[in-house]
Motif scaffolding. Structure first.
Motif, PDB file in Angstrom:
ATOM      1  N   TRP A  58     -10.853  27.491  72.085  1.00  0.00           N
ATOM      2  CA  TRP A  58     -11.469  28.743  71.658  1.00  0.00           C
ATOM      3  C   TRP A  58     -11.207  29.899  72.609  1.00  0.00           C
ATOM      4  O   TRP A  58     -11.853  30.936  72.549  1.00  0.00           O
ATOM      5  CB  TRP A  58     -12.961  28.580  71.345  1.00  0.00           C
ATOM      6  CG  TRP A  58     -13.925  28.283  72.430  1.00  0.00           C
ATOM      7  CD1 TRP A  58     -13.944  28.776  73.707  1.00  0.00           C
ATOM      8  CD2 TRP A  58     -15.069  27.461  72.297  1.00  0.00           C
ATOM      9  NE1 TRP A  58     -15.019  28.279  74.380  1.00  0.00           N
ATOM     10  CE2 TRP A  58     -15.730  27.480  73.537  1.00  0.00           C
ATOM     11  CE3 TRP A  58     -15.610  26.697  71.260  1.00  0.00           C
ATOM     12  CZ2 TRP A  58     -16.906  26.761  73.768  1.00  0.00           C
ATOM     13  CZ3 TRP A  58     -16.771  26.009  71.481  1.00  0.00           C
ATOM     14  CH2 TRP A  58     -17.410  26.036  72.727  1.00  0.00           C
ATOM     15  N   THR A  59     -10.263  29.706  73.502  1.00  0.00           N
ATOM     16  CA  THR A  59      -9.692  30.846  74.220  1.00  0.00           C
ATOM     17  C   THR A  59      -8.325  31.205  73.648  1.00  0.00           C
ATOM     18  O   THR A  59      -8.029  32.378  73.403  1.00  0.00           O
ATOM     19  CB  THR A  59      -9.546  30.520  75.705  1.00  0.00           C
ATOM     20  OG1 THR A  59     -10.805  30.072  76.194  1.00  0.00           O
ATOM     21  CG2 THR A  59      -9.104  31.736  76.478  1.00  0.00           C
ATOM     22  N   ILE A  60      -7.520  30.188  73.407  1.00  0.00           N
ATOM     23  CA  ILE A  60      -6.168  30.438  72.913  1.00  0.00           C
ATOM     24  C   ILE A  60      -6.192  30.940  71.474  1.00  0.00           C
ATOM     25  O   ILE A  60      -5.498  31.890  71.121  1.00  0.00           O
ATOM     26  CB  ILE A  60      -5.322  29.145  72.999  1.00  0.00           C
ATOM     27  CG1 ILE A  60      -5.272  28.626  74.432  1.00  0.00           C
ATOM     28  CG2 ILE A  60      -3.933  29.380  72.455  1.00  0.00           C
ATOM     29  CD1 ILE A  60      -4.442  29.457  75.349  1.00  0.00           C
ATOM     30  N   VAL A  75      -4.453  34.312  69.766  1.00  0.00           N
ATOM     31  CA  VAL A  75      -3.427  34.262  68.720  1.00  0.00           C
ATOM     32  C   VAL A  75      -3.834  35.109  67.527  1.00  0.00           C
ATOM     33  O   VAL A  75      -3.032  35.880  66.983  1.00  0.00           O
ATOM     34  CB  VAL A  75      -3.183  32.792  68.304  1.00  0.00           C
ATOM     35  CG1 VAL A  75      -2.384  32.723  67.029  1.00  0.00           C
ATOM     36  CG2 VAL A  75      -2.493  32.037  69.413  1.00  0.00           C
ATOM     37  N   ILE A  76      -5.101  35.006  67.139  1.00  0.00           N
ATOM     38  CA  ILE A  76      -5.583  35.799  66.000  1.00  0.00           C
ATOM     39  C   ILE A  76      -5.453  37.280  66.296  1.00  0.00           C
ATOM     40  O   ILE A  76      -5.036  38.075  65.441  1.00  0.00           O
ATOM     41  CB  ILE A  76      -7.037  35.424  65.674  1.00  0.00           C
ATOM     42  CG1 ILE A  76      -7.094  34.007  65.113  1.00  0.00           C
ATOM     43  CG2 ILE A  76      -7.655  36.401  64.692  1.00  0.00           C
ATOM     44  CD1 ILE A  76      -8.487  33.487  64.897  1.00  0.00           C
ATOM     45  N   LEU A  77      -5.790  37.680  67.514  1.00  0.00           N
ATOM     46  CA  LEU A  77      -5.683  39.099  67.865  1.00  0.00           C
ATOM     47  C   LEU A  77      -4.245  39.582  67.805  1.00  0.00           C
ATOM     48  O   LEU A  77      -3.964  40.706  67.377  1.00  0.00           O
ATOM     49  CB  LEU A  77      -6.264  39.338  69.257  1.00  0.00           C
ATOM     50  CG  LEU A  77      -7.778  39.294  69.323  1.00  0.00           C
ATOM     51  CD1 LEU A  77      -8.258  39.427  70.750  1.00  0.00           C
ATOM     52  CD2 LEU A  77      -8.393  40.393  68.474  1.00  0.00           C
ATOM     53  N   ILE A  78      -3.316  38.723  68.233  1.00  0.00           N
ATOM     54  CA  ILE A  78      -1.911  39.125  68.130  1.00  0.00           C
ATOM     55  C   ILE A  78      -1.515  39.279  66.668  1.00  0.00           C
ATOM     56  O   ILE A  78      -0.823  40.224  66.279  1.00  0.00           O
ATOM     57  CB  ILE A  78      -1.012  38.082  68.833  1.00  0.00           C
ATOM     58  CG1 ILE A  78      -1.277  38.126  70.334  1.00  0.00           C
ATOM     59  CG2 ILE A  78       0.452  38.356  68.538  1.00  0.00           C
ATOM     60  CD1 ILE A  78      -0.531  37.090  71.109  1.00  0.00           C
ATOM     61  N   ALA A 119     -16.558  20.575  78.802  1.00  0.00           N
ATOM     62  CA  ALA A 119     -15.944  20.774  77.483  1.00  0.00           C
ATOM     63  C   ALA A 119     -14.590  21.443  77.597  1.00  0.00           C
ATOM     64  O   ALA A 119     -14.306  22.424  76.907  1.00  0.00           O
ATOM     65  CB  ALA A 119     -16.875  21.623  76.621  1.00  0.00           C
ATOM     66  N   GLN A 120     -13.739  20.926  78.447  1.00  0.00           N
ATOM     67  CA  GLN A 120     -12.466  21.586  78.738  1.00  0.00           C
ATOM     68  C   GLN A 120     -11.605  21.784  77.504  1.00  0.00           C
ATOM     69  O   GLN A 120     -10.996  22.830  77.328  1.00  0.00           O
ATOM     70  CB  GLN A 120     -11.674  20.759  79.768  1.00  0.00           C
ATOM     71  CG  GLN A 120     -12.365  20.607  81.098  1.00  0.00           C
ATOM     72  CD  GLN A 120     -12.481  21.932  81.826  1.00  0.00           C
ATOM     73  OE1 GLN A 120     -13.254  22.801  81.445  1.00  0.00           O
ATOM     74  NE2 GLN A 120     -11.717  22.106  82.876  1.00  0.00           N
ATOM     75  N   GLU A 121     -11.565  20.757  76.617  1.00  0.00           N
ATOM     76  CA  GLU A 121     -10.626  20.835  75.490  1.00  0.00           C
ATOM     77  C   GLU A 121     -11.024  21.952  74.539  1.00  0.00           C
ATOM     78  O   GLU A 121     -10.219  22.822  74.200  1.00  0.00           O
ATOM     79  CB  GLU A 121     -10.584  19.501  74.740  1.00  0.00           C
ATOM     80  CG  GLU A 121     -10.296  18.291  75.620  1.00  0.00           C
ATOM     81  CD  GLU A 121     -11.524  17.808  76.389  1.00  0.00           C
ATOM     82  OE1 GLU A 121     -11.362  16.960  77.271  1.00  0.00           O
ATOM     83  OE2 GLU A 121     -12.655  18.294  76.097  1.00  0.00           O
ATOM     84  N   VAL A 122     -12.305  21.950  74.137  1.00  0.00           N
ATOM     85  CA  VAL A 122     -12.729  22.954  73.164  1.00  0.00           C
ATOM     86  C   VAL A 122     -12.710  24.345  73.788  1.00  0.00           C
ATOM     87  O   VAL A 122     -12.404  25.340  73.125  1.00  0.00           O
ATOM     88  CB  VAL A 122     -14.106  22.588  72.563  1.00  0.00           C
ATOM     89  CG1 VAL A 122     -15.184  22.653  73.608  1.00  0.00           C
ATOM     90  CG2 VAL A 122     -14.433  23.466  71.384  1.00  0.00           C
ATOM     91  N   GLU A 123     -12.990  24.443  75.106  1.00  0.00           N
ATOM     92  CA  GLU A 123     -12.919  25.753  75.766  1.00  0.00           C
ATOM     93  C   GLU A 123     -11.499  26.305  75.721  1.00  0.00           C
ATOM     94  O   GLU A 123     -11.277  27.496  75.505  1.00  0.00           O
ATOM     95  CB  GLU A 123     -13.369  25.621  77.230  1.00  0.00           C
ATOM     96  CG  GLU A 123     -14.820  25.252  77.407  1.00  0.00           C
ATOM     97  CD  GLU A 123     -15.690  26.434  77.782  1.00  0.00           C
ATOM     98  OE1 GLU A 123     -15.168  27.538  77.950  1.00  0.00           O
ATOM     99  OE2 GLU A 123     -16.905  26.239  77.897  1.00  0.00           O
ATOM    100  N   THR A 124     -10.515  25.410  75.919  1.00  0.00           N
ATOM    101  CA  THR A 124      -9.122  25.875  75.847  1.00  0.00           C
ATOM    102  C   THR A 124      -8.809  26.387  74.445  1.00  0.00           C
ATOM    103  O   THR A 124      -8.218  27.448  74.273  1.00  0.00           O
ATOM    104  CB  THR A 124      -8.166  24.726  76.198  1.00  0.00           C
ATOM    105  OG1 THR A 124      -8.622  24.119  77.389  1.00  0.00           O
ATOM    106  CG2 THR A 124      -6.759  25.247  76.375  1.00  0.00           C
TER     107      THR A 124
END
Lengths: 143, 226
Positions: B64-66, B70-73, B57-62
Protein backbone atom coordinates in the motif's frame (compact mmCIF):
# COMPACT_ATOMS: atom_id res chain seq x y z
CA UNK A 1 1.14 10.52 39.66
CA UNK A 2 1.97 12.36 36.48
CA UNK A 3 -0.68 14.94 37.29
CA UNK A 4 0.83 15.47 40.72
CA UNK A 5 4.30 15.93 39.26
CA UNK A 6 3.04 18.26 36.53
CA UNK A 7 0.96 20.39 38.86
CA UNK A 8 3.65 20.60 41.49
CA UNK A 9 5.70 22.41 38.89
CA UNK A 10 3.01 25.04 38.69
CA UNK A 11 2.02 25.39 42.31
CA UNK A 12 3.58 24.67 45.65
CA UNK A 13 0.46 22.87 46.90
CA UNK A 14 0.35 19.21 45.91
CA UNK A 15 -3.11 18.69 44.41
CA UNK A 16 -3.56 15.04 43.56
CA UNK A 17 -6.07 12.26 43.68
CA UNK A 18 -4.25 10.46 46.45
CA UNK A 19 -4.45 13.50 48.74
CA UNK A 20 -8.18 13.86 48.11
CA UNK A 21 -8.74 10.16 48.68
CA UNK A 22 -6.69 10.26 51.88
CA UNK A 23 -8.85 13.08 53.14
CA UNK A 24 -12.12 11.20 52.42
CA UNK A 25 -10.85 7.65 52.74
CA UNK A 26 -13.60 6.70 55.14
CA UNK A 27 -16.34 7.09 52.57
CA UNK A 28 -14.68 6.81 49.15
CA UNK A 29 -12.82 3.96 47.52
CA UNK A 30 -10.41 4.50 44.65
CA UNK A 31 -9.19 1.91 42.22
CA UNK A 32 -5.50 1.26 41.84
CA UNK A 33 -5.43 0.47 38.16
CA UNK A 34 -1.92 -0.92 38.43
CA UNK A 35 -3.09 -3.95 40.41
CA UNK A 36 -4.47 -7.07 38.70
CA UNK A 37 -8.22 -6.74 38.24
CA UNK A 38 -11.20 -8.73 37.09
CA UNK A 39 -12.54 -8.12 33.57
CA UNK A 40 -15.39 -9.65 31.58
CA UNK A 41 -13.83 -9.66 28.09
CA UNK A 42 -14.44 -11.96 25.18
CA UNK A 43 -10.81 -11.70 24.13
CA UNK A 44 -9.41 -12.16 27.67
CA UNK A 45 -11.11 -15.37 28.82
CA UNK A 46 -9.10 -16.01 32.03
CA UNK A 47 -9.12 -12.86 34.22
CA UNK A 48 -6.20 -12.15 36.51
CA UNK A 49 -8.22 -12.42 39.71
CA UNK A 50 -11.46 -14.01 40.86
CA UNK A 51 -14.63 -11.98 40.76
CA UNK A 52 -15.43 -12.29 44.47
CA UNK A 53 -12.50 -11.36 46.71
CA UNK A 54 -14.05 -11.47 50.17
CA UNK A 55 -15.90 -14.75 50.62
CA UNK A 56 -18.90 -14.86 52.92
CA UNK A 57 -19.18 -17.62 55.53
CA UNK A 58 -21.35 -19.82 53.28
CA UNK A 59 -19.00 -19.25 50.37
CA UNK A 60 -16.02 -20.21 52.54
CA UNK A 61 -17.83 -23.40 53.56
CA UNK A 62 -18.52 -24.14 49.91
CA UNK A 63 -14.84 -23.71 49.08
CA UNK A 64 -14.01 -26.26 51.74
CA UNK A 65 -16.58 -28.65 50.25
CA UNK A 66 -14.95 -28.12 46.85
CA UNK A 67 -11.76 -29.68 48.20
CA UNK A 68 -13.59 -32.99 48.57
CA UNK A 69 -15.03 -35.16 45.78
CA UNK A 70 -16.77 -32.97 43.22
CA UNK A 71 -19.54 -35.46 42.48
CA UNK A 72 -20.90 -34.59 45.91
CA UNK A 73 -21.58 -31.00 44.79
CA UNK A 74 -25.11 -30.20 43.69
CA UNK A 75 -25.74 -28.31 40.43
CA UNK A 76 -26.56 -25.10 42.28
CA UNK A 77 -23.37 -25.37 44.31
CA UNK A 78 -21.33 -25.75 41.13
CA UNK A 79 -23.02 -22.67 39.68
CA UNK A 80 -22.33 -20.77 42.91
CA UNK A 81 -18.65 -21.75 42.72
CA UNK A 82 -18.53 -20.49 39.14
CA UNK A 83 -20.15 -17.20 40.14
CA UNK A 84 -17.40 -16.74 42.77
CA UNK A 85 -14.76 -17.04 40.04
CA UNK A 86 -16.58 -15.27 37.23
CA UNK A 87 -19.09 -12.43 37.02
CA UNK A 88 -20.81 -12.93 33.65
CA UNK A 89 -20.84 -15.96 31.41
CA UNK A 90 -19.74 -15.57 27.82
CA UNK A 91 -23.33 -15.61 26.68
CA UNK A 92 -24.16 -12.86 29.16
CA UNK A 93 -21.18 -10.62 28.39
CA UNK A 94 -21.69 -10.95 24.62
CA UNK A 95 -25.42 -10.25 24.71
CA UNK A 96 -26.72 -7.74 22.25
CA UNK A 97 -28.52 -4.64 23.48
CA UNK A 98 -31.39 -2.57 22.18
CA UNK A 99 -29.21 0.54 22.07
CA UNK A 100 -29.45 0.74 18.29
CA UNK A 101 -33.18 1.29 18.47
CA UNK A 102 -32.63 4.32 20.68
CA UNK A 103 -29.98 5.70 18.34
CA UNK A 104 -32.04 5.19 15.18
CA UNK A 105 -35.12 6.58 16.89
CA UNK A 106 -33.36 9.74 18.03
CA UNK A 107 -31.78 10.22 14.61
CA UNK A 108 -35.15 9.95 12.86
CA UNK A 109 -36.69 12.26 15.42
CA UNK A 110 -34.13 14.98 14.82
CA UNK A 111 -34.35 14.57 11.05
CA UNK A 112 -38.10 14.96 11.32
CA UNK A 113 -37.72 18.01 13.53
CA UNK A 114 -35.35 19.52 10.98
CA UNK A 115 -37.96 18.88 8.29
CA UNK A 116 -40.49 20.85 10.36
CA UNK A 117 -38.01 23.70 10.70
CA UNK A 118 -37.48 23.72 6.92
CA UNK A 119 -41.24 23.74 6.24
CA UNK A 120 -41.67 26.69 8.60
CA UNK A 121 -38.76 28.47 6.91
CA UNK A 122 -40.18 27.94 3.39
CA UNK A 123 -43.54 29.32 4.48
CA UNK A 124 -42.54 32.23 6.70
CA UNK A 125 -39.09 33.31 5.54
CA UNK A 126 -38.60 32.70 1.84
CA UNK A 127 -40.27 34.74 -0.90
CA UNK A 128 -41.85 33.28 -4.05
CA UNK A 129 -39.60 31.39 -6.50
CA UNK A 130 -38.75 33.10 -9.81
CA UNK A 131 -41.36 32.91 -12.58
CA UNK A 132 -38.88 30.99 -14.71
CA UNK A 133 -39.86 27.84 -12.81
CA UNK A 134 -43.40 27.86 -14.22
CA UNK A 135 -44.22 24.69 -16.18
CA UNK A 136 -44.65 26.37 -19.56
CA UNK A 137 -41.44 28.37 -19.12
CA UNK A 138 -39.48 25.20 -18.33
CA UNK A 139 -41.13 23.46 -21.31
CA UNK A 140 -39.96 26.30 -23.59
CA UNK A 141 -36.46 26.14 -22.09
CA UNK A 142 -36.11 22.40 -22.46
CA UNK A 143 -35.90 21.70 -26.16
CA UNK B 1 -27.55 21.10 -19.70
CA UNK B 2 -30.68 19.98 -17.91
CA UNK B 3 -32.10 20.31 -14.40
CA UNK B 4 -30.48 18.20 -11.68
CA UNK B 5 -27.60 17.42 -13.99
CA UNK B 6 -24.77 15.67 -12.21
CA UNK B 7 -22.02 15.33 -14.80
CA UNK B 8 -20.11 17.64 -17.11
CA UNK B 9 -21.87 19.42 -19.95
CA UNK B 10 -21.58 17.83 -23.40
CA UNK B 11 -18.21 18.58 -24.95
CA UNK B 12 -18.20 21.07 -27.80
CA UNK B 13 -14.47 21.36 -28.34
CA UNK B 14 -11.72 18.78 -28.81
CA UNK B 15 -9.99 19.71 -25.56
CA UNK B 16 -13.23 19.30 -23.64
CA UNK B 17 -13.67 15.83 -25.13
CA UNK B 18 -10.21 14.91 -23.85
CA UNK B 19 -11.05 16.37 -20.45
CA UNK B 20 -14.30 14.38 -20.26
CA UNK B 21 -12.47 11.13 -20.96
CA UNK B 22 -9.82 12.00 -18.41
CA UNK B 23 -12.53 12.80 -15.90
CA UNK B 24 -14.20 9.42 -16.51
CA UNK B 25 -10.86 7.66 -16.02
CA UNK B 26 -9.98 9.50 -12.83
CA UNK B 27 -13.46 9.30 -11.37
CA UNK B 28 -13.49 5.54 -11.93
CA UNK B 29 -10.23 5.25 -9.99
CA UNK B 30 -11.69 7.40 -7.24
CA UNK B 31 -14.89 5.32 -7.07
CA UNK B 32 -12.88 2.09 -6.92
CA UNK B 33 -10.69 3.35 -4.08
CA UNK B 34 -13.63 4.79 -2.16
CA UNK B 35 -15.72 1.63 -2.42
CA UNK B 36 -12.73 -0.47 -1.40
CA UNK B 37 -12.15 1.72 1.65
CA UNK B 38 -15.85 1.72 2.52
CA UNK B 39 -15.93 -2.06 2.25
CA UNK B 40 -12.89 -2.42 4.50
CA UNK B 41 -14.43 -0.07 7.05
CA UNK B 42 -17.62 -2.13 7.18
CA UNK B 43 -15.52 -5.26 7.58
CA UNK B 44 -13.66 -3.66 10.47
CA UNK B 45 -16.88 -2.58 12.16
CA UNK B 46 -18.80 -5.84 11.78
CA UNK B 47 -16.46 -8.46 13.15
CA UNK B 48 -16.28 -10.08 16.54
CA UNK B 49 -12.65 -11.04 16.02
CA UNK B 50 -10.01 -9.08 17.95
CA UNK B 51 -6.25 -8.84 17.75
CA UNK B 52 -4.61 -6.73 20.39
CA UNK B 53 -0.93 -7.60 20.15
CA UNK B 54 1.38 -5.34 18.16
CA UNK B 55 1.98 -6.52 14.65
CA UNK B 56 4.61 -6.41 11.99
CA UNK B 57 3.15 -5.89 8.53
CA UNK B 58 6.01 -5.37 6.11
CA UNK B 59 4.36 -7.02 3.10
CA UNK B 60 1.09 -5.12 3.16
CA UNK B 61 2.91 -1.86 4.00
CA UNK B 62 5.03 -2.29 0.87
CA UNK B 63 1.96 -2.95 -1.26
CA UNK B 64 0.00 0.00 0.00
CA UNK B 65 2.92 2.28 -0.65
CA UNK B 66 3.77 1.10 -4.14
CA UNK B 67 0.21 0.69 -5.41
CA UNK B 68 -0.93 4.29 -4.68
CA UNK B 69 2.26 5.57 -6.33
CA UNK B 70 1.41 3.56 -9.44
CA UNK B 71 -2.17 4.83 -9.40
CA UNK B 72 -0.96 8.41 -9.14
CA UNK B 73 1.30 7.92 -12.13
CA UNK B 74 -1.66 6.50 -14.05
CA UNK B 75 -3.54 9.71 -13.28
CA UNK B 76 -0.66 12.11 -13.85
CA UNK B 77 0.35 10.91 -17.31
CA UNK B 78 -2.98 11.60 -19.09
CA UNK B 79 -3.33 14.81 -17.12
CA UNK B 80 0.00 16.17 -18.29
CA UNK B 81 -0.72 15.03 -21.83
CA UNK B 82 -3.87 17.16 -21.93
CA UNK B 83 -2.09 20.07 -20.26
CA UNK B 84 0.51 20.16 -22.98
CA UNK B 85 -2.13 19.62 -25.64
CA UNK B 86 -3.81 22.84 -24.51
CA UNK B 87 -0.65 24.80 -25.24
CA UNK B 88 -0.03 23.49 -28.74
CA UNK B 89 0.56 25.97 -31.55
CA UNK B 90 -2.70 26.39 -33.42
CA UNK B 91 -2.53 29.56 -35.59
CA UNK B 92 -5.70 31.33 -34.54
CA UNK B 93 -7.77 32.84 -37.31
CA UNK B 94 -9.09 35.61 -35.07
CA UNK B 95 -8.15 37.37 -31.85
CA UNK B 96 -10.83 38.67 -29.48
CA UNK B 97 -10.26 40.46 -26.21
CA UNK B 98 -12.50 40.36 -23.20
CA UNK B 99 -12.25 42.60 -20.16
CA UNK B 100 -13.96 41.78 -16.91
CA UNK B 101 -15.70 44.59 -15.07
CA UNK B 102 -17.84 44.84 -12.00
CA UNK B 103 -20.27 43.40 -13.11
CA UNK B 104 -20.24 42.72 -16.85
CA UNK B 105 -17.91 41.60 -19.61
CA UNK B 106 -16.79 43.77 -22.51
CA UNK B 107 -15.53 42.37 -25.80
CA UNK B 108 -13.19 43.85 -28.36
CA UNK B 109 -12.78 42.56 -31.91
CA UNK B 110 -9.93 44.75 -33.12
CA UNK B 111 -8.20 42.64 -35.79
CA UNK B 112 -9.67 44.63 -38.69
CA UNK B 113 -12.02 47.33 -37.43
CA UNK B 114 -12.76 48.51 -33.89
CA UNK B 115 -15.72 46.55 -32.67
CA UNK B 116 -16.32 46.87 -28.94
CA UNK B 117 -19.41 46.23 -26.87
CA UNK B 118 -20.51 45.41 -23.34
CA UNK B 119 -22.37 42.27 -22.38
CA UNK B 120 -24.75 42.60 -19.41
CA UNK B 121 -26.96 39.92 -17.94
CA UNK B 122 -30.64 40.16 -18.86
CA UNK B 123 -32.58 40.78 -15.60
CA UNK B 124 -35.07 38.06 -14.69
CA UNK B 125 -38.01 40.39 -15.15
CA UNK B 126 -36.92 41.18 -18.74
CA UNK B 127 -36.52 37.60 -19.96
CA UNK B 128 -38.43 36.46 -23.00
CA UNK B 129 -40.41 33.20 -22.47
CA UNK B 130 -38.15 30.18 -22.56
CA UNK B 131 -34.93 32.07 -21.91
CA UNK B 132 -32.54 30.88 -19.22
CA UNK B 133 -32.62 32.81 -15.94
CA UNK B 134 -29.29 34.35 -14.87
CA UNK B 135 -27.62 33.11 -18.06
CA UNK B 136 -28.86 35.29 -20.94
CA UNK B 137 -27.03 38.45 -21.96
CA UNK B 138 -28.01 41.43 -24.05
CA UNK B 139 -25.05 41.18 -26.48
CA UNK B 140 -23.72 37.70 -27.14
CA UNK B 141 -20.16 36.95 -28.20
CA UNK B 142 -20.64 35.86 -31.81
CA UNK B 143 -17.75 33.82 -33.15
CA UNK B 144 -17.07 31.63 -36.18
CA UNK B 145 -17.33 27.92 -35.44
CA UNK B 146 -14.75 25.23 -36.25
CA UNK B 147 -11.89 27.75 -36.25
CA UNK B 148 -9.25 28.28 -33.57
CA UNK B 149 -9.78 31.69 -31.97
CA UNK B 150 -7.37 33.40 -29.60
CA UNK B 151 -9.09 34.92 -26.58
CA UNK B 152 -7.14 37.44 -24.53
CA UNK B 153 -8.65 37.86 -21.10
CA UNK B 154 -8.02 40.58 -18.58
CA UNK B 155 -9.83 42.77 -16.10
CA UNK B 156 -10.42 46.46 -15.57
CA UNK B 157 -10.95 46.27 -11.82
CA UNK B 158 -10.91 43.14 -9.66
CA UNK B 159 -10.30 39.46 -10.33
CA UNK B 160 -12.86 37.75 -12.53
CA UNK B 161 -12.73 34.47 -14.42
CA UNK B 162 -14.01 33.87 -17.93
CA UNK B 163 -15.45 30.38 -18.11
CA UNK B 164 -17.40 28.39 -20.72
CA UNK B 165 -17.65 24.81 -19.42
CA UNK B 166 -18.86 23.06 -22.55
CA UNK B 167 -15.77 24.30 -24.41
CA UNK B 168 -13.49 23.41 -21.50
CA UNK B 169 -12.56 27.06 -20.92
CA UNK B 170 -11.84 28.80 -17.66
CA UNK B 171 -9.24 31.53 -17.49
CA UNK B 172 -8.77 34.09 -14.76
CA UNK B 173 -9.21 37.74 -15.64
CA UNK B 174 -6.48 39.52 -13.71
CA UNK B 175 -6.08 43.30 -13.71
CA UNK B 176 -2.80 44.27 -15.32
CA UNK B 177 -2.27 40.87 -16.90
CA UNK B 178 -3.16 39.29 -20.22
CA UNK B 179 -4.17 35.65 -20.17
CA UNK B 180 -4.66 33.71 -23.34
CA UNK B 181 -7.11 30.93 -24.12
CA UNK B 182 -7.89 29.15 -27.38
CA UNK B 183 -11.51 28.71 -28.39
CA UNK B 184 -12.40 26.04 -30.90
CA UNK B 185 -15.98 24.88 -31.22
CA UNK B 186 -16.97 21.65 -32.98
CA UNK B 187 -20.45 22.83 -33.74
CA UNK B 188 -22.70 25.89 -33.96
CA UNK B 189 -24.85 26.86 -31.06
CA UNK B 190 -25.11 28.82 -27.85
CA UNK B 191 -22.59 28.11 -25.12
CA UNK B 192 -23.16 29.54 -21.68
CA UNK B 193 -20.76 30.24 -18.85
CA UNK B 194 -20.58 32.29 -15.67
CA UNK B 195 -17.98 34.43 -13.95
CA UNK B 196 -15.82 32.06 -11.93
CA UNK B 197 -13.90 34.27 -9.52
CA UNK B 198 -15.62 36.09 -6.70
CA UNK B 199 -15.74 39.74 -7.61
CA UNK B 200 -18.33 41.43 -5.46
CA UNK B 201 -22.07 41.54 -4.98
CA UNK B 202 -23.09 40.69 -8.55
CA UNK B 203 -20.48 38.02 -9.16
CA UNK B 204 -23.26 35.50 -9.86
CA UNK B 205 -24.92 37.86 -12.34
CA UNK B 206 -22.33 38.41 -15.06
CA UNK B 207 -22.67 35.45 -17.44
CA UNK B 208 -20.97 34.75 -20.73
CA UNK B 209 -22.79 33.56 -23.86
CA UNK B 210 -20.91 32.44 -26.94
CA UNK B 211 -22.88 32.22 -30.18
CA UNK B 212 -20.90 30.00 -32.55
CA UNK B 213 -22.04 30.49 -36.14
CA UNK B 214 -20.76 29.71 -39.64
CA UNK B 215 -18.06 32.10 -40.86
CA UNK B 216 -20.43 33.87 -43.29
CA UNK B 217 -22.89 34.65 -40.48
CA UNK B 218 -20.04 35.90 -38.34
CA UNK B 219 -18.87 38.27 -41.06
CA UNK B 220 -22.40 39.60 -41.55
CA UNK B 221 -22.83 40.08 -37.82
CA UNK B 222 -19.56 41.93 -37.31
CA UNK B 223 -20.40 44.23 -40.21
CA UNK B 224 -23.77 44.98 -38.63
CA UNK B 225 -22.21 45.69 -35.24
CA UNK B 226 -19.62 48.25 -36.28
Amino acid sequence: MLTARALSLISKRAISTSVCVRAHGSVVKSEDYALPSYVDRRDYPLPDVAHVKQLSASQKALKEKEKADWSSLSRDEKVQLRRIQFNESFAEMNRSTNEWKTVVGLAMFFIGFTALVLIWEKHYVYGPIPHTFDCDWVAKQTK
Amino acid sequence: AYPSQLGLQDASSPIMEELMNFHDHTLMIVFLISSLVLYIITLMLTTKLTHTSTMDAQEVETIWTILPAVILILIALPSLRILYMMDEINNPALTVKTMGHQWYWSYEYTDYEDLCFDSYMVPTSDLKPGELRLLEVDNRVVLPMELPIRMLISSEDVLHSWAVPSLGLKTDAIPGRLNQATISSNRPGLFYGQCSEICGSNHSFMPIVLEMVPLKNFEDWSLSMI
